[in-house]
Design a protein around this motif. Structure first.
Motif, mmCIF file in Angstrom:
data_model
loop_
_atom_site.group_PDB
_atom_site.id
_atom_site.type_symbol
_atom_site.label_atom_id
_atom_site.label_comp_id
_atom_site.label_asym_id
_atom_site.label_seq_id
_atom_site.Cartn_x
_atom_site.Cartn_y
_atom_site.Cartn_z
ATOM 1 N N ASP A 293 0.548 -1.391 0.109
ATOM 2 C CA ASP A 293 0.217 0.051 0.096
ATOM 3 C C ASP A 293 0.879 1.148 0.029
ATOM 4 O OD1 ASP A 293 -1.453 2.500 1.787
ATOM 5 O OD2 ASP A 293 -2.940 0.920 0.823
ATOM 6 N N HIS A 296 0.627 2.806 3.390
ATOM 7 C CA HIS A 296 0.463 2.289 4.855
ATOM 8 C C HIS A 296 1.803 0.903 4.881
ATOM 9 C CE1 HIS A 296 -3.321 4.737 6.886
ATOM 10 N NE2 HIS A 296 -3.495 3.862 5.194
ATOM 11 N N PHE A 299 1.147 -5.899 3.889
ATOM 12 C CA PHE A 299 0.516 -6.533 4.457
ATOM 13 C C PHE A 299 0.327 -7.464 3.625
ATOM 14 C CE2 PHE A 299 -0.847 -1.814 4.636
ATOM 15 C CZ PHE A 299 -1.387 -1.760 5.749
ATOM 16 N N GLY A 302 -3.499 -10.151 5.471
ATOM 17 C CA GLY A 302 -4.681 -8.737 6.252
ATOM 18 C C GLY A 302 -4.142 -8.334 6.855
ATOM 19 N N LYS A 303 -2.852 -8.338 7.495
ATOM 20 C CA LYS A 303 -2.271 -7.498 8.946
ATOM 21 C C LYS A 303 -1.392 -6.929 8.457
ATOM 22 C CE LYS A 303 -3.789 -11.061 11.939
ATOM 23 N NZ LYS A 303 -3.918 -12.491 12.411
ATOM 24 N N PRO A 304 -0.443 -5.993 8.843
ATOM 25 C CA PRO A 304 0.903 -4.831 8.570
ATOM 26 C C PRO A 304 2.516 -6.024 8.927
ATOM 27 C CG PRO A 304 -0.126 -4.043 10.276
ATOM 28 C CD PRO A 304 -1.249 -4.670 9.734
ATOM 29 N N SER A 543 7.769 -0.241 3.337
ATOM 30 C CA SER A 543 7.663 -1.435 3.773
ATOM 31 C C SER A 543 8.664 -2.108 4.634
ATOM 32 C CB SER A 543 6.885 -1.957 1.856
ATOM 33 O OG SER A 543 6.185 -1.544 1.938
#
Length: 790
Positions: A293, A296, A299, A302-304, A543
């Motif tokens: 992302d 952000h 991931f 579904g989790k960073p 990232s």
């Protein structure tokens, strides 16, 4: 392996059938030097040296200033390999294929004097079909010529020869093609996952055939009697036709793959023709979903997840480029233990074992194709950035081979759930090496010179490589490790990438994120400074980072006698440096506490408490830790309590003989302790073995650490000795390494001076039996270790 055993593998009995793929690494012959006619089957090779593959002949040579610093001051040359074999009558009517995982470099292969092909890239796997040239029921001869006369052909040590595994594949005319299975997980939740499997099948027979392709997912490597999913599809395949068969698998409550829980399923694809199974391939499946992302970061499921990675080259010190799987696994476990969760293949595809280990241990992988494109980079001969450089290398073959080599990298890597990124190049945009642009950042000492090509050319080349990736795997992003973001922005190159990798350009992160808000950014190569880490930790849109490097490596050397880079957080023997201990404090989830001392800005930096080099000056004591507070004492006296900043608590004090103790308490209330003590002279040798058994197959490897101890049983870091290693029985000393990149002792020597009181011994077994390792050092009793070879 004895010749009759190899013969038995090929002449398999009817009861057991022919294995689909067999290691083809025993009973080769090798000759260093060029010979006319060595490709012909009748050539007299009786005097050639027998070798077992993988084989790197450069590491068998001597370090010499007459060689090139870039490639570790080790030799190259031209060499020949030959192997004779006979096939079972059961192979009649089958296709017989020969796969090389990698030959460095410029390999040419013949079967029975018939040319099969040439491959210039030294790190790409390739396959030849031997079928039409085989002698039925007679002796067949494989000949391989490897050419590396110009040893300044790389910026690091590449090795020379057939330095990776070779496989013989025997299949039905209707079979699954090499790397033809492609597994994707387009929809993944904890409750439900969809798995798509594609199986590429070819019909090399002379008539159309109707075939059924099935795929079965099992919940363990061994396979359960009750599979989780089985799907089938049927289609008629014309003679000469190849088709990718798609299959769909719904999985309830999948066990998701991640670095913390690298759970693997197994998918078995089978081909049936007229009710008879003709081929079968099993592939690992990690059910996971990931995405990047722009705001952000990364991931997974579904989790960073912050990518905490290292870059690394493919050699393993005095083993050279022919690295046993056990050695790779030890290295990867060392990285895993300090919190590393990602690995960048620098700057080329690695051997099969590396990807399998990353699948199994839980590493995210950036695979990488090239270090140069159309024009060669500088390869230093007399020392890094010293004297003149050569530009010979893969660039001479890039125009003809780059797209095919990119496709080969992707088709193999896409089988592995660990792979999350494909890099099509490392620092191709490096300022003045060789390209120039008005908006280049200034680095090092080199300036533009007349006649250097424009960097704009890169924007014309990149699309073909990106397309080559996407043709074979549209599910993973394409990146490059950019070293010159300002110029890459100006020519539009950075915007072509799914993920923009920045090398050592942390200062550009905020401005480029503002200027290109949709751009995904990652540190593709980074130093280990606090500032470089803070840029990842504090900027949510970055990232992660890949440190340069995980381990020291051969090549990219300074002036003689230095023969390798010391950029690693571990030395070339795998002993941790202070940076590894500090990185563990930053990255590990377990409680960490280490002590280290230093004196002067760039001076004495050690992990012992012996008299410093400047006794009248204070010593800085560092606690490398993730605990909230650390208390330090010296000889029972409190020095004080400190709260760490960036994983380091600090004190300054006069040196005093005795014992230094640091203590800290973790959030669960458990007390942790680290000590450094003044040691005496070495009085004993101690051998630390990871195990006392070793497979006698010439492929397994056993690591043994030899340490010099004082009377109190402490490792002595200031009394190094020359140690000599002797083995008896079917045992081979594969390497004796001390981690010193300035020690020009021959890589094949059986003696070596310890460094900071220790050295690493790597053993391999020649055959089953019993053996003994003996280590001797002047003035010390010898140490012995019995070893059982299975």
């Amino acid at each position: 392996m004895k010749p009759f055993l190899c013969w038995f593998l090929l002449l398999a009995s009817v009861a057991f059938g022919l294995p689909r793929e067999t290691l083809f690494t025993d009973d080769w012959k090798f000759h260093l030097g060029d010979l006319a006619g060595a490709e012909t089957p009748e050539f007299a090779d009786q005097q050639w040296r027998p070798v077992t593959l993988p084989h790197d002949w450069s590491i068998e040579g001597e370090f010499s200033p007459d060689h090139a610093s870039a490639t570790g001051f080790l030799p190259g040359g031209i060499g020949w390999y030959r192997k004779s074999f006979t096939l079972s009558p059961e192979a009649h009517g089958k296709r017989v294929l020969l796969r090389f995982e990698g030959v460095y470099r410029n390999s040419t292969v013949w079967i029975n004097g018939q040319l099969l092909g040439h491959r210039p890239h030294g790190y790409i796997d390739f396959e030849y079909d031997l079928t039409e040239a085989l002698v039925a029921g007679g002796t067949n001869v494989i000949a391989v010529k490897v050419e590396r006369a110009n040893i300044a052909d790389s910026r690091w040590y590449p090795g020379t020869g057939i330095y990776r595994d070779v496989w013989l594949t025997i299949v039905d005319p209707i079979h699954i093609v090499r790397h033809g299975v492609f597994l994707t997980t387009p929809h993944v939740t904890e409750a439900f996952a969809e798995v798509n499997s594609t199986c590429e099948v070819t019909n090399t027979s002379t008539e159309s055939r109707t075939l059924t392709v099935s795929a079965e997912i099992h919940d363990s490597p061994q396979g359960n009697p009750q599979s989780l999913s089985r799907a089938t599809t049927t289609r008629t395949l014309a003679a000469g036709e190849t088709w990718a068969f798609p299959l769909y698998h719904p999985i309830e409550h999948p066990h998701l793959w991640s670095p913390s829980d690298p759970y693997l399923y197994q998918v078995t694809h089978r081909i049936e023709v007229d009710g008879k199974q003709v081929d079968e391939v099993t592939t690992p499946l990690g059910i996971r979903a990931f995405h990047f992302d722009a705001d952000h970061g990364f991931f997974l499921n579904g989790k960073p997840l912050l990518i905490q990675g290292v870059c690394n080259h493919h050699d393993a010190g005095f083993l050279g480029a022919a690295v046993p799987r056990a050695v790779l696994e030890r290295r990867m476990r060392l990285l895993k233990n300090i919190g590393v969760n990602a690995f960048r293949c620098s700057h080329n595809p690695m051997q099969d074992d590396l990807y399998e280990i990353c699948d199994e241990l839980g590493f995210l992988v950036m695979d990488e194709a090239f270090d140069e494109w159309e024009i060669g980079k500088r390869k230093w001969v007399q020392g890094r950035n010293a004297g003149t450089a050569e530009r010979f290398g893969y660039s001479e073959d890039f125009a003809e081979w780059a797209v095919r080599d990119t496709e080969a990298m992707v088709r193999r890597a896409r089988q592995h759930p660990c792979v999350i990124l494909y890099s099509i190049g490392n620092e191709i945009d490096y300022p003045t090496d060789p390209y120039v642009h008005p908006k280049s950042r200034q680095v090092e000492i080199f300036k533009d010179s007349p006649g250097q090509p424009s960097m704009t050319r890169l924007a014309a080349v990149a699309p073909s490589l990106i397309a080559a990736v996407k043709r074979h795997d549209p599910t993973r992003p394409v990146t490059m490790a950019l070293s010159n973001a300002s110029a890459a922005n100006a020519i539009g190159l950075a915007n072509m990438l799914d993920v923009a990798g920045y090398n050592y350009q942390e200062a550009a992160y905020p401005d480029d994120h503002a200027a290109f808000p949709d751009r995904i950014l990652i540190g593709s190569e980074n130093g280990d400074s606090p500032e470089a880490w803070a840029a990842v930790r504090d900027l949510p849109y970055i990232s992660g980072q890949f440190l340069w490097t995980g381990f020291d490596f051969l090549g990219e050397a300074n002036e003689w006698p230095n023969h390798g880079s010391e950029a690693g957080i571990f030395d070339i023997a795998g002993f941790p440096k202070r940076d590894a201990l500090w990185r563990e404090a930053l990255w590990s989830e377990k409680p960490v506490l280490h002590l280290s001392v230093s004196q002067g800005r760039r001076g004495w930096r050690e992990s012992d408490w012996n008299e410093p080099r400047r006794p009248n000056e204070p010593v800085q004591v560092l606690a490398l830790t993730n605990l909230p507070k650390i208390t330090l004492s010296l000889n029972g006296r409190s020095i004080g309590t400190s709260s760490p900043q960036n994983g380091i608590a600090r004190w300054e004090l006069p040196w005093e003989k005795g014992e230094l103790i640091a203590t800290g308490t973790d959030p669960q209330g458990q007390v942790h302790r680290a000590t450094l003590a003044t040691t005496g002279r070495a009085t004993a040798l101690k051998l630390h073995a990871e195990r006392l058994e070793l497979r006698g197959d010439q492929r397994d490897a056993l690591h043994i650490i030899v340490e010099l101890l004082d009377d109190a049983g402490r490792r002595v870091a200031r009394d190094d000795r020359d140690v000599k290693v002797t083995v008896t029985g079917p045992l081979k000393l594969a390497a004796l390494e001390n981690g010193d990149q300035n020690d020009p002792t021959s890589p094949r020597s059986d003696h070596r001076t310890t460094r900071r009181g220790r050295a690493l011994i790597i053993l391999q077994g020649r055959a089953p039996g019993t053996a003994t390792l003996t280590v001797e050092a002047d003035g010390l009793p010898p140490a012995n270790l019995p070893i059982e070879l299975k």
